[in-house]
Write a protein that holds these residues in place. Structure first.
Motif, PDB file in Angstrom:
ATOM      1  N   HIS A  89       0.832  -1.204   0.000  1.00  0.00           N
ATOM      2  CA  HIS A  89       0.000   0.000   0.000  1.00  0.00           C
ATOM      3  C   HIS A  89       0.871   1.260   0.000  1.00  0.00           C
ATOM      4  N   VAL A  90       1.992   1.215   0.697  1.00  0.00           N
ATOM      5  CA  VAL A  90       2.903   2.362   0.720  1.00  0.00           C
ATOM      6  C   VAL A  90       3.513   2.582  -0.668  1.00  0.00           C
ATOM      7  N   LEU A  91       3.938   1.471  -1.300  1.00  0.00           N
ATOM      8  CA  LEU A  91       4.577   1.572  -2.613  1.00  0.00           C
ATOM      9  C   LEU A  91       3.563   1.813  -3.730  1.00  0.00           C
ATOM     10  N   GLY A  92       2.339   1.338  -3.543  1.00  0.00           N
ATOM     11  CA  GLY A  92       1.311   1.516  -4.562  1.00  0.00           C
ATOM     12  C   GLY A  92       1.283   0.428  -5.611  1.00  0.00           C
ATOM     13  N   SER A  93       2.138  -0.584  -5.467  1.00  0.00           N
ATOM     14  CA  SER A  93       2.146  -1.668  -6.442  1.00  0.00           C
ATOM     15  C   SER A  93       2.825  -2.888  -5.833  1.00  0.00           C
ATOM     16  N   THR A  94       2.672  -4.018  -6.537  1.00  0.00           N
ATOM     17  CA  THR A  94       3.343  -5.247  -6.134  1.00  0.00           C
ATOM     18  C   THR A  94       3.649  -6.060  -7.377  1.00  0.00           C
ATOM     19  N   SER A  95       4.581  -6.983  -7.263  1.00  0.00           N
ATOM     20  CA  SER A  95       4.921  -7.862  -8.380  1.00  0.00           C
ATOM     21  C   SER A  95       4.079  -9.132  -8.289  1.00  0.00           C
ATOM     22  N   PHE A  96       3.545  -9.563  -9.433  1.00  0.00           N
ATOM     23  CA  PHE A  96       2.721 -10.768  -9.486  1.00  0.00           C
ATOM     24  C   PHE A  96       2.951 -11.443 -10.825  1.00  0.00           C
TER      25      PHE A  96
ATOM     26  N   ARG B  31      -6.735   0.606  -1.764  1.00  0.00           N
ATOM     27  CA  ARG B  31      -7.583   0.093  -0.685  1.00  0.00           C
ATOM     28  C   ARG B  31      -8.872  -0.558  -1.196  1.00  0.00           C
ATOM     29  N   HIS B  32      -9.101  -0.550  -2.507  1.00  0.00           N
ATOM     30  CA  HIS B  32     -10.340  -1.101  -3.049  1.00  0.00           C
ATOM     31  C   HIS B  32     -10.243  -2.567  -3.449  1.00  0.00           C
ATOM     32  N   ALA B  33      -9.055  -3.167  -3.354  1.00  0.00           N
ATOM     33  CA  ALA B  33      -8.902  -4.563  -3.761  1.00  0.00           C
ATOM     34  C   ALA B  33      -7.865  -5.242  -2.883  1.00  0.00           C
ATOM     35  N   LEU B  34      -8.009  -6.547  -2.736  1.00  0.00           N
ATOM     36  CA  LEU B  34      -7.069  -7.334  -1.950  1.00  0.00           C
ATOM     37  C   LEU B  34      -5.679  -7.282  -2.570  1.00  0.00           C
ATOM     38  N   ILE B  35      -4.656  -7.109  -1.738  1.00  0.00           N
ATOM     39  CA  ILE B  35      -3.282  -7.175  -2.217  1.00  0.00           C
ATOM     40  C   ILE B  35      -3.014  -8.594  -2.732  1.00  0.00           C
ATOM     41  N   PRO B  36      -2.540  -8.767  -3.961  1.00  0.00           N
ATOM     42  CA  PRO B  36      -2.241 -10.118  -4.459  1.00  0.00           C
ATOM     43  C   PRO B  36      -1.214 -10.823  -3.574  1.00  0.00           C
ATOM     44  N   ARG B  37      -1.515 -12.073  -3.244  1.00  0.00           N
ATOM     45  CA  ARG B  37      -0.621 -12.867  -2.408  1.00  0.00           C
ATOM     46  C   ARG B  37       0.283 -13.732  -3.276  1.00  0.00           C
ATOM     47  N   PRO B  38       1.507 -14.014  -2.814  1.00  0.00           N
ATOM     48  CA  PRO B  38       2.420 -14.840  -3.607  1.00  0.00           C
ATOM     49  C   PRO B  38       1.845 -16.212  -3.933  1.00  0.00           C
ATOM     50  N   GLU B  39       1.085 -16.820  -2.995  1.00  0.00           N
ATOM     51  CA  GLU B  39       0.565 -18.159  -3.259  1.00  0.00           C
ATOM     52  C   GLU B  39      -0.427 -18.176  -4.412  1.00  0.00           C
ATOM     53  N   THR B  40      -1.065 -17.031  -4.690  1.00  0.00           N
ATOM     54  CA  THR B  40      -2.020 -16.989  -5.789  1.00  0.00           C
ATOM     55  C   THR B  40      -1.316 -17.129  -7.135  1.00  0.00           C
ATOM     56  N   GLU B  41      -0.019 -16.845  -7.198  1.00  0.00           N
ATOM     57  CA  GLU B  41       0.735 -17.119  -8.426  1.00  0.00           C
ATOM     58  C   GLU B  41       0.664 -18.606  -8.770  1.00  0.00           C
ATOM     59  N   GLN B  42       0.608 -19.455  -7.749  1.00  0.00           N
ATOM     60  CA  GLN B  42       0.508 -20.894  -7.999  1.00  0.00           C
ATOM     61  C   GLN B  42      -0.855 -21.251  -8.586  1.00  0.00           C
ATOM     62  N   LEU B  43      -1.904 -20.536  -8.179  1.00  0.00           N
ATOM     63  CA  LEU B  43      -3.224 -20.747  -8.774  1.00  0.00           C
ATOM     64  C   LEU B  43      -3.182 -20.446 -10.267  1.00  0.00           C
TER      65      LEU B  43
END
Length: 223
Positions: free
Chosen positions: A3-10, A19-31
């Protein structure tokens, strides 16, 4: 931090977050990897996928990038999340590959629309447990993306009853779930006459994913 950075790697993509969506989790990459493998085994030149509860759009966008032949549709109840997902798709150059539809469950889809794969990382936290989550989740991820009803399983019940009518004859369902929920979700699906494969663990060894398809007499199990 995300949230501080405003982005994540996926899946090698830079995904904007807010704040409107769940932060992507690393395990979801496996999905995503499981979904890609499933699509590779289908006898379809243009397999169709529904990402139900798309949030940031990370699953739909990653699949569109990794399976160029796939036809991807993404749906979410939240208009704000869909705005974020559309922005993420545009940043990846995939805005023309993924229609983003607003609606509750399958309500946004035209009658009769079916898919080869429905994939979902739905809300699965029991309502009464949300207050005890880590502050970075409880105070910053949207409750809509966390709250799975009194026992955390409301979304899975909806999928079990309604998804069969939205799948092609060879189609399948893939879901992510929380710790300790595999048995209950398996029972929900089996009660609606689904064939459910053994739970797939995430990279930490926790049961995290289920793959299922509606029962068709004489049909083969997923492999």
């Amino acid at each position: 931090l995300q949230h501080v950075l405003g982005s994540t790697s996926f899946c090698g993509l830079e995904i904007r977050v807010n704040r409107h969506a769940l932060i992507p989790r690393p395990e979801t990459e496996q999905l995503v990897a499981l979904a890609e493998s499933f699509l590779d085994r289908l006898d379809a030149s243009a397999p169709t996928v529904l990402d139900l509860g798309t949030g940031t759009g990370c699953i739909a966008i990653a699949l569109a990038a990794q399976v160029p032949s796939a036809v991807i549709v993404a749906s979410d109840l939240s208009a704000e999340a869909l705005n974020l997902a559309r922005a993420n798709a545009a940043a990846a150059g995939l805005q023309n590959r993924i229609p983003f539809l607003q609606g509750d469950g399958f309500q946004s889809l035209p009658t009769g629309t079916c898919f080869d794969l429905i994939v979902s990382n739905p809300p699965y936290i029991p309502s009464g447990e949300i207050g005890s989550l880590q502050p970075e989740v409880r105070d910053h991820d949207p409750r809509l993306a966390l709250d799975g009803g009194p026992d955390g399983l409301a979304f899975y019940r909806m999928l079990a009853s309604m998804a069969p009518g939205r799948l092609t004859p060879a189609g399948g369902l893939m879901v992510e779930f929380g710790d300790g929920q595999a048995g209950a979700i398996n029972a929900i699906l089996a009660g609606e006459n689904w064939i459910v494969e053994p739970p797939v663990p995430d990279y930490s060894g926790r049961e995290r994913f289920l793959i299922a398809r509606p029962f068709h007499p004489g049909g083969a199990r997923l492999t």
